[in-house]
Design an enzyme around this catalytic site. Structure first.
Site, PDB file in Angstrom:
ATOM      1  N   TYR A  61       0.751   4.246  -2.583  1.00 30.96           N
ATOM      2  CA  TYR A  61      -0.345   5.200  -2.395  1.00 30.96           C
ATOM      3  C   TYR A  61      -0.139   6.002  -1.103  1.00 30.96           C
ATOM      4  O   TYR A  61      -0.121   7.235  -1.137  1.00 30.96           O
ATOM      5  CB  TYR A  61      -1.659   4.430  -2.338  1.00 30.96           C
ATOM      6  N   ARG A  72       0.828  -1.215   0.000  1.00 32.21           N
ATOM      7  CA  ARG A  72       0.000   0.000   0.000  1.00 32.21           C
ATOM      8  C   ARG A  72       0.864   1.268   0.000  1.00 32.21           C
ATOM      9  O   ARG A  72       0.335   2.378  -0.077  1.00 32.21           O
ATOM     10  CB  ARG A  72      -0.929   0.012   1.234  1.00 32.21           C
ATOM     11  N   GLY A  91     -10.612 -11.209   5.352  1.00 31.52           N
ATOM     12  CA  GLY A  91     -10.371 -11.404   6.780  1.00 31.52           C
ATOM     13  C   GLY A  91     -11.653 -11.888   7.442  1.00 31.52           C
ATOM     14  O   GLY A  91     -12.505 -12.510   6.790  1.00 31.52           O
TER      15      GLY A  91
HETATM   16  P1  NAD Z   1     -11.014   7.541  -9.132  1.00 26.52           P
HETATM   17  O1  NAD Z   1     -10.058   6.458  -9.428  1.00 26.52           O
HETATM   18  O2  NAD Z   1     -12.442   7.375  -9.526  1.00 26.52           O
HETATM   19  O3  NAD Z   1     -10.532   8.925  -9.748  1.00 26.52           O
HETATM   20  C1  NAD Z   1      -9.201   9.230 -10.047  1.00 26.52           C
HETATM   21  C2  NAD Z   1      -9.165   9.959 -11.380  1.00 26.52           C
HETATM   22  O4  NAD Z   1      -7.819  10.362 -11.650  1.00 26.52           O
HETATM   23  C3  NAD Z   1      -9.587   9.067 -12.561  1.00 26.52           C
HETATM   24  O5  NAD Z   1     -10.458   9.778 -13.387  1.00 26.52           O
HETATM   25  C4  NAD Z   1      -8.271   8.730 -13.245  1.00 26.52           C
HETATM   26  O6  NAD Z   1      -8.422   8.426 -14.613  1.00 26.52           O
HETATM   27  C5  NAD Z   1      -7.483  10.004 -12.983  1.00 26.52           C
HETATM   28  N1  NAD Z   1      -6.022   9.822 -13.037  1.00 26.52           N
HETATM   29  C6  NAD Z   1      -5.280   8.862 -12.427  1.00 26.52           C
HETATM   30  N2  NAD Z   1      -3.972   9.053 -12.683  1.00 26.52           N
HETATM   31  C7  NAD Z   1      -3.886  10.161 -13.464  1.00 26.52           C
HETATM   32  C8  NAD Z   1      -2.805  10.864 -14.064  1.00 26.52           C
HETATM   33  N3  NAD Z   1      -1.545  10.449 -13.910  1.00 26.52           N
HETATM   34  N4  NAD Z   1      -3.079  11.965 -14.821  1.00 26.52           N
HETATM   35  C9  NAD Z   1      -4.353  12.379 -15.002  1.00 26.52           C
HETATM   36  N5  NAD Z   1      -5.415  11.751 -14.457  1.00 26.52           N
HETATM   37  C10 NAD Z   1      -5.184  10.659 -13.697  1.00 26.52           C
HETATM   38  O7  NAD Z   1     -10.886   7.796  -7.547  1.00 26.52           O
HETATM   39  P2  NAD Z   1     -11.717   8.742  -6.583  1.00 26.52           P
HETATM   40  O8  NAD Z   1     -12.320   7.908  -5.529  1.00 26.52           O
HETATM   41  O9  NAD Z   1     -12.581   9.679  -7.353  1.00 26.52           O
HETATM   42  O10 NAD Z   1     -10.524   9.556  -5.901  1.00 26.52           O
HETATM   43  C11 NAD Z   1     -10.175  10.865  -6.323  1.00 26.52           C
HETATM   44  C12 NAD Z   1      -9.099  11.432  -5.421  1.00 26.52           C
HETATM   45  O11 NAD Z   1      -9.534  11.441  -4.060  1.00 26.52           O
HETATM   46  C13 NAD Z   1      -7.797  10.618  -5.454  1.00 26.52           C
HETATM   47  O12 NAD Z   1      -6.692  11.501  -5.406  1.00 26.52           O
HETATM   48  C14 NAD Z   1      -7.859   9.810  -4.192  1.00 26.52           C
HETATM   49  O13 NAD Z   1      -6.587   9.485  -3.701  1.00 26.52           O
HETATM   50  C15 NAD Z   1      -8.610  10.751  -3.252  1.00 26.52           C
HETATM   51  N6  NAD Z   1      -9.290  10.006  -2.191  1.00 26.52           N
HETATM   52  C16 NAD Z   1     -10.417   9.296  -2.446  1.00 26.52           C
HETATM   53  C17 NAD Z   1     -11.013   8.569  -1.413  1.00 26.52           C
HETATM   54  C18 NAD Z   1     -12.285   7.777  -1.622  1.00 26.52           C
HETATM   55  O14 NAD Z   1     -12.729   7.123  -0.679  1.00 26.52           O
HETATM   56  N7  NAD Z   1     -12.926   7.808  -2.746  1.00 26.52           N
HETATM   57  C19 NAD Z   1     -10.446   8.560  -0.132  1.00 26.52           C
HETATM   58  C20 NAD Z   1      -9.270   9.280   0.066  1.00 26.52           C
HETATM   59  C21 NAD Z   1      -8.699  10.019  -0.958  1.00 26.52           C
HETATM   60  N1  UDP Z   2     -12.913  -5.412   1.550  1.00 25.79           N
HETATM   61  C1  UDP Z   2     -13.624  -6.601   1.639  1.00 25.79           C
HETATM   62  N2  UDP Z   2     -14.142  -7.125   0.497  1.00 25.79           N
HETATM   63  C2  UDP Z   2     -14.006  -6.513  -0.719  1.00 25.79           C
HETATM   64  C3  UDP Z   2     -13.298  -5.300  -0.801  1.00 25.79           C
HETATM   65  C4  UDP Z   2     -12.751  -4.784   0.366  1.00 25.79           C
HETATM   66  O1  UDP Z   2     -13.780  -7.181   2.715  1.00 25.79           O
HETATM   67  O2  UDP Z   2     -14.529  -7.075  -1.713  1.00 25.79           O
HETATM   68  C5  UDP Z   2     -12.370  -4.836   2.795  1.00 25.79           C
HETATM   69  C6  UDP Z   2     -10.882  -4.475   2.724  1.00 25.79           C
HETATM   70  O3  UDP Z   2     -10.083  -5.579   3.080  1.00 25.79           O
HETATM   71  C7  UDP Z   2     -10.809  -3.341   3.741  1.00 25.79           C
HETATM   72  C8  UDP Z   2     -12.170  -2.657   3.633  1.00 25.79           C
HETATM   73  O4  UDP Z   2     -13.031  -3.606   3.014  1.00 25.79           O
HETATM   74  O5  UDP Z   2     -10.671  -3.860   5.044  1.00 25.79           O
HETATM   75  C9  UDP Z   2     -12.140  -1.381   2.802  1.00 25.79           C
HETATM   76  O6  UDP Z   2     -11.497  -1.675   1.586  1.00 25.79           O
HETATM   77  P1  UDP Z   2     -11.402  -0.647   0.382  1.00 25.79           P
HETATM   78  O7  UDP Z   2     -10.618  -1.322  -0.688  1.00 25.79           O
HETATM   79  O8  UDP Z   2     -12.753  -0.140   0.040  1.00 25.79           O
HETATM   80  O9  UDP Z   2     -10.603   0.609   0.961  1.00 25.79           O
HETATM   81  P2  UDP Z   2      -9.388   0.819   1.988  1.00 25.79           P
HETATM   82  O10 UDP Z   2     -10.014   1.574   3.092  1.00 25.79           O
HETATM   83  O11 UDP Z   2      -8.850  -0.490   2.436  1.00 25.79           O
HETATM   84  O12 UDP Z   2      -8.395   1.588   1.204  1.00 25.79           O
END
Ligand code: NAD
Ligand code: UDP
Length: 313
Positions: A145, A142, A205
């Site tokens: 990221y 992980r 898990g």
């Molecule tokens: P997502 O994967 O749907 O969106 C990411 C977008 O970025 C996509 O459209 C992808 O094509 C684009 N992308 C990826 N790499 C790129 C690059 N090198 N150049 C241009 N575009 C690129 O994910 P999301 O859930 O919408 O997440 C958006 C942002 O929010 C991310 O930065 C993610 O880390 C952050 N975030 C999301 C969550 C969540 O729970 N959804 C939680 C924490 C942080």
């Molecule tokens: N998870 C799960 N089944 C799935 C996908 C995810 O049990 O099909 C669990 C995963 O192991 C984690 C939690 O759900 O404990 C959230 O996972 P997710 O990938 O949504 O995001 P994370 O918070 O781990 O980045």
């Protein structure tokens, strides 16, 4: 003022909702995406809007534009997708942040970074507060990221201190809602799609690990408040403090879909955080923000979305 906004990752799940919300406020949007996990369908309905522009571009390469504000959301967020090409994930986080900060510096734009609860790793402090520095494995699967996002935060604060760039940093906790991909791999979309197909629900898990799930509309409200907040860089947590075990989530999804799915236990992925819950006191104080959509309600909307989508497949 009708700002010109750059939204990187604007065709993704959160990014597309953000583009929509900014346009609804009468602002202009330049959406930049390389379509790795984003889709044209997410923003197809915006393409006819004269205040919306789409640019296919990868943020690991520099970009020359004139904008007032930058929302840096480009980065795959699902563990399945960010682990597919981990070196690229680090490049997107680090080189992407450098390119966007360089742009912000040149054009004097305010820039907001989509950071994550993953900067806390497998937290030893619960619920997580912004002052906690985290418990992150620097060499695990992980790390591309988690550490990528931590370097990005460091870059944001160094550009702020060294170059006076006007930064905002938000730490997003697990967010869900319409426009997640069917094959996204994250837990809410996996469970909803599996339940609607009456397939086994894949619990990793024993399902006792917890997450706190925020509905996307609540998050968008928090993001826009943060961008418009004066004199506050963050970092600030944005998430829903309601904490659920993954097994509880599976049971709610089965109940709400009326599915005949059973639970199927699979091995827990390496370094999967045990507990996660945001302390949102800072967001409440500084932004007057708190989420309003309970998990049950948000799940219903998400289930309706996937139900319609799967029927058209
Ligand atoms: P997502 O994967 O749907 O969106 C990411 C977008 O970025 C996509 O459209 C992808 O094509 C684009 N992308 C990826 N790499 C790129 C690059 N090198 N150049 C241009 N575009 C690129 O994910 P999301 O859930 O919408 O997440 C958006 C942002 O929010 C991310 O930065 C993610 O880390 C952050 N975030 C999301 C969550 C969540 O729970 N959804 C939680 C924490 C942080
Ligand atoms: N998870 C799960 N089944 C799935 C996908 C995810 O049990 O099909 C669990 C995963 O192991 C984690 C939690 O759900 O404990 C959230 O996972 P997710 O990938 O949504 O995001 P994370 O918070 O781990 O980045």
């Amino acid at each position: 003022m009708a700002y010109v906004n750059l939204v990187t990752g604007g065709a993704g799940f959160i990014g597309s909702h953000l583009c929509e919300a900014l346009l609804a406020r009468g602002e202009q949007v330049l959406c930049v995406d390389n379509f790795f996990t984003g889709r044209k369908q997410n923003i197809a309905h915006l393409l006819t809007n004269p205040y919306f522009e789409l640019v296919r571009h990868d943020i690991t390469s520099p970009l020359m534009l004139e904008v007032d504000r930058i929302y840096n959301f480009a980065c795959p967020a699902s563990p399945v997708h960010y682990q597919y090409n981990p070196v690229k994930t680090i490049k997107t986080n680090v080189m992407g942040a450098l390119n966007m900060l360089g742009l912000a510096k040149r054009v004097k734009a305010r820039i907001l970074q989509a950071s994550t609860s993953e900067v806390y790793g497998d937290p030893t402090v619960h619920p997580q507060v912004e002052s906690y520095w985290g418990n992150v494995n620097p060499i695990g699967i992980r790390s591309c990221y988690d550490e990528g996002k931590r370097v990005a935060e460091a870059l944001f604060f160094d550009y702020h201190r060294q170059n006076k760039v006007d930064i905002r940093v938000i730490r997003i906790f697990n967010t869900y809602g319409p426009r997640m991909l069917v094959n996204d791999g994250r837990v809410v979309s996996n469970f909803v799609v599996q339940a609607l197909r009456n397939q086994p629900i894949t619990l990793y898990g024993d399902g006792s690990q917890t997450r706190s799930f925020c509905f996307v509309n609540d998050l968008i409200d928090g993001i826009i408040r943060m961008m418009n907040c004066e004199g506050f860089t963050g970092p600030v947590n944005l998430g829903n403090p309601g904490e659920f075990t993954i097994k509880e989530l599976a049971e709610q999804v089965i109940e709400l879909t009326g599915s005949s799915s059973t639970l199927e236990y699979r091995p827990l992925p390496e370094n999967d955080p045990t507990r996660r819950q945001p302390n949102i006191t800072l967001a409440q104080e500084k932004l007057g923000w708190a989420p309003s959509v309970p998990l049950r309600e948000g799940l219903k909307t998400t289930i309706d979305y996937f139900d319609t989508l799967l029927k058209t497949e």
